[in-house]
Design a protein around this motif. Structure first.
Motif, short mmCIF file in Angstrom:
data_model
loop_
_atom_site.label_atom_id
_atom_site.label_comp_id
_atom_site.label_asym_id
_atom_site.label_seq_id
_atom_site.Cartn_x
_atom_site.Cartn_y
_atom_site.Cartn_z
N ARG A 126 5.94 -1.58 3.11
CA ARG A 126 5.84 -1.28 1.68
C ARG A 126 4.66 -0.34 1.40
O ARG A 126 4.77 0.60 0.60
CB ARG A 126 5.68 -2.58 0.89
CG ARG A 126 6.87 -3.52 0.97
CD ARG A 126 8.07 -3.00 0.20
NE ARG A 126 9.17 -3.93 0.26
CZ ARG A 126 9.35 -4.93 -0.60
NH1 ARG A 126 8.50 -5.10 -1.61
NH2 ARG A 126 10.38 -5.76 -0.47
N LEU A 127 3.52 -0.62 2.03
CA LEU A 127 2.35 0.24 1.84
C LEU A 127 2.63 1.65 2.34
O LEU A 127 2.25 2.64 1.70
CB LEU A 127 1.14 -0.34 2.56
CG LEU A 127 0.40 -1.50 1.86
CD1 LEU A 127 -0.56 -2.18 2.84
CD2 LEU A 127 -0.36 -0.99 0.65
N CYS A 128 3.29 1.73 3.49
CA CYS A 128 3.62 3.03 4.08
C CYS A 128 4.49 3.84 3.13
O CYS A 128 4.20 5.01 2.83
CB CYS A 128 4.32 2.83 5.41
SG CYS A 128 4.66 4.36 6.30
N THR A 129 5.55 3.24 2.61
CA THR A 129 6.46 3.93 1.70
C THR A 129 5.75 4.36 0.42
O THR A 129 5.90 5.49 -0.06
CB THR A 129 7.66 3.04 1.36
OG1 THR A 129 8.35 2.70 2.56
CG2 THR A 129 8.60 3.73 0.39
N PHE A 130 4.96 3.44 -0.14
CA PHE A 130 4.28 3.71 -1.41
C PHE A 130 3.34 4.90 -1.28
O PHE A 130 3.35 5.82 -2.10
CB PHE A 130 3.51 2.46 -1.87
CG PHE A 130 2.91 2.58 -3.23
CD1 PHE A 130 3.61 2.19 -4.36
CD2 PHE A 130 1.62 3.07 -3.39
CE1 PHE A 130 3.05 2.30 -5.63
CE2 PHE A 130 1.05 3.19 -4.66
CZ PHE A 130 1.77 2.79 -5.77
N PHE A 131 2.51 4.91 -0.23
CA PHE A 131 1.51 5.96 -0.11
C PHE A 131 2.10 7.26 0.41
O PHE A 131 1.60 8.34 0.06
CB PHE A 131 0.34 5.48 0.77
CG PHE A 131 -0.66 4.66 0.01
CD1 PHE A 131 -1.75 5.25 -0.60
CD2 PHE A 131 -0.47 3.29 -0.15
CE1 PHE A 131 -2.65 4.50 -1.32
CE2 PHE A 131 -1.37 2.53 -0.88
CZ PHE A 131 -2.47 3.14 -1.47
#
Length: 478
Positions: free
Chosen positions: A89-94
């Motif tokens: 999720r963090l990867c996709t968001f950033f």
């Protein structure tokens, strides 16, 4: 406190991204702004990966300068806490924000997947395995840290666990022996190596119906063991200045949003209405400090704050030195409230010892130096910091003990999670009498014009958003 504008010297931005910036608008929304600092690398040899590079001190340039940021976080927690999903999720968001994202694999999983079983190891073999695991982890992380520093884009580096997690799987005596044998120290390994720690609480603690070991080849823990490991992994990071516990008080989707929100708050990224703000900073006055044996396991730090001369009454700058056993981390914070009448900017920069000493020349003689003992501990998945003011200082600080935490809870739910062994006199969130800035003033409060009374909302890149209207823009100084 005011000096000529040309006397204001601010540290240059760090190339490893150890810097925070946020703007709080008049309607309480956050807006990202470019910090009024420029990058100027040291002309000496390149720093080691994970170490703080040297700075040059410059006057404030124009607000149009842009700095690349490298932000290093650790995702930790007990089994089945959501680390794998959280990484994704963090990867996709950033990446959607245009950042480069690196995901550092979990070293223990890499090694254990090669056929290693702790139950088969002798005591000596287990000790050496943990020692080599840490060395391997440091080298793997440094590889990604170097890539982040050389990237031309803003870079988020997500570490699946960090070096302090190894202490959860070894006795305290052996851990201290290992630290001493390798000349490691917790301030460097825990506080200076990573920007932020996110502890995702195991489903075995609060979401038992969702706890499972089926989809993880290296996971075999039952619920009770998972709870124990979850607590130990959290305790390993107690003391990091930016440590967030993401518990199971909400559904899993909201848990993931809370995790992303926490990172965005520290970075000062405007999340608009995509994620809902969940926590606020709370401060309480404590009547008397109980004996040490009344506390759960804790970490104590020596903290020293110096307020610096600034370019005007609406600009504040301070230095913080924080450490254990003569190992220190250094932070410069500059705050500019009410920019153009509607917002304020805060910039945090991590310093080397040399740059810290250079900035001490700008100490403001109108303020006492603030000395504290900061005690950090964890209860019921709630992280607390207890600031015990020490002499020398103003008499108003004698015997002062303040408790701070972040929580989205209210009413009885909040009351039930507070430490029962502390005698809480009252909540003082937003009370100007307990502002560190005001407490450090040498002048009498009834006569000085420097006492902060202006009503505002506090939002900053370290502490997130306070929904409480505060009487002073600098009340909740960490």
């Amino acid at each position: 406190m005011s000096t000529a504008a040309d006397q204001l010297v601010a540290p240059a931005a760090l190339t490893n991204g150890q810097q925070s910036l946020v703007v709080a608008t008049s309607n309480g929304q956050k807006e990202q702004r470019e910090p009024q600092q420029q990058i100027e690398n040291s002309k000496s040899t390149s720093p080691k990966p994970g170490a703080m590079p040297s700075l040059k001190l410059n006057k404030m340039p124009s607000a149009s300068s842009k700095e690349k940021r490298v932000y290093k976080i650790v995702l930790t927690g007990g089994p089945c806490g959501g680390k794998t999903t959280g990484q994704s999720r963090l990867c996709t968001f950033f990446e959607n924000l245009g950042w480069k994202v690196f995901r550092v694999p979990e070293t223990a999983t890499v090694l254990l997947s090669g056929g290693v079983k702790f139950s088969d190891l002798t005591e000596k073999e287990a000790y050496k395995f943990q020692e080599n695991l840490i060395r391997t982890m440091v080298q793997i992380e440094n590889t990604y840290f170097e890539l982040g520093n050389s990237s031309t884009r803003n870079c988020l580096i997500i570490c699946d666990r960090g070096v302090m997690d190894a202490s959860a799987y070894i006795s305290k005596d052996k851990w201290e022996k290992m630290m001493a044998g390798n000349k490691w120290n917790p301030v460097e390994m825990r506080d200076n190596r990573y920007n932020q720690i996110l502890h995702l609480v195991s489903a075995a603690n609060g979401a038992e119906d969702f706890y499972s070991t089926e989809d993880h080849a290296c996971r075999s823990e039952g619920v009770d063991l998972a709870r124990e490991l979850d607590y130990k992994s959290a305790a390993a990071w107690v003391g990091h200045p930016y440590f967030d516990v993401i518990d199971n008080s909400t559904n899993f989707e909201t848990k993931m949003n809370r995790m992303i929100e926490s990172v965005c708050q520290k970075l000062g990224i405007d999340i608009g209405d995509r994620l809902q703000a969940t926590s606020r900073k709370l401060k309480y006055l404590i009547a008397v400090l109980p004996p040490d044996n009344a506390f759960p396991p804790f970490q104590d730090f020596d903290v020293v704050h110096h307020y610096l001369q600034s370019a005007g009454p609406k600009v504040q700058a301070r230095l913080r030195k924080r450490g254990q056993k003569n190992h220190w981390s250094y932070i410069h914070t500059q705050r500019r409230p009410n920019v153009h009448g509607q917002a304020r900017i805060e910039v945090k920069t991590q310093l080397t010892h040399r740059d810290y000493m250079n900035l001490l020349a700008q100490r403001d003689d109108a303020h006492f130096t603030i000395y504290k003992k900061r005690r950090c501990f964890l209860i019921n998945n709630q992280y607390f910091q207890l600031d015990i003011y020490k002499e020398p200082g103003h008499p108003r600080c004698k015997g002062l003990v303040l408790l701070e935490t972040y929580s989205s809870l209210t009413g009885d739910a909040l009351k039930n999670c507070m430490p029962k062994f502390l005698n809480i006199v009252k909540e003082v969130t937003g009370d100007p009498d307990y502002s560190m800035f005001n407490l450090s003033l040498k002048e009498d409060w009834s006569t000085t014009k420097k006492f902060c009374r202006t009503a505002t909302h506090v939002t900053d890149a370290t502490n997130g958003v306070s929904s409480t209207p505060l009487a002073c823009p600098w009340l909740n100084c960490p």
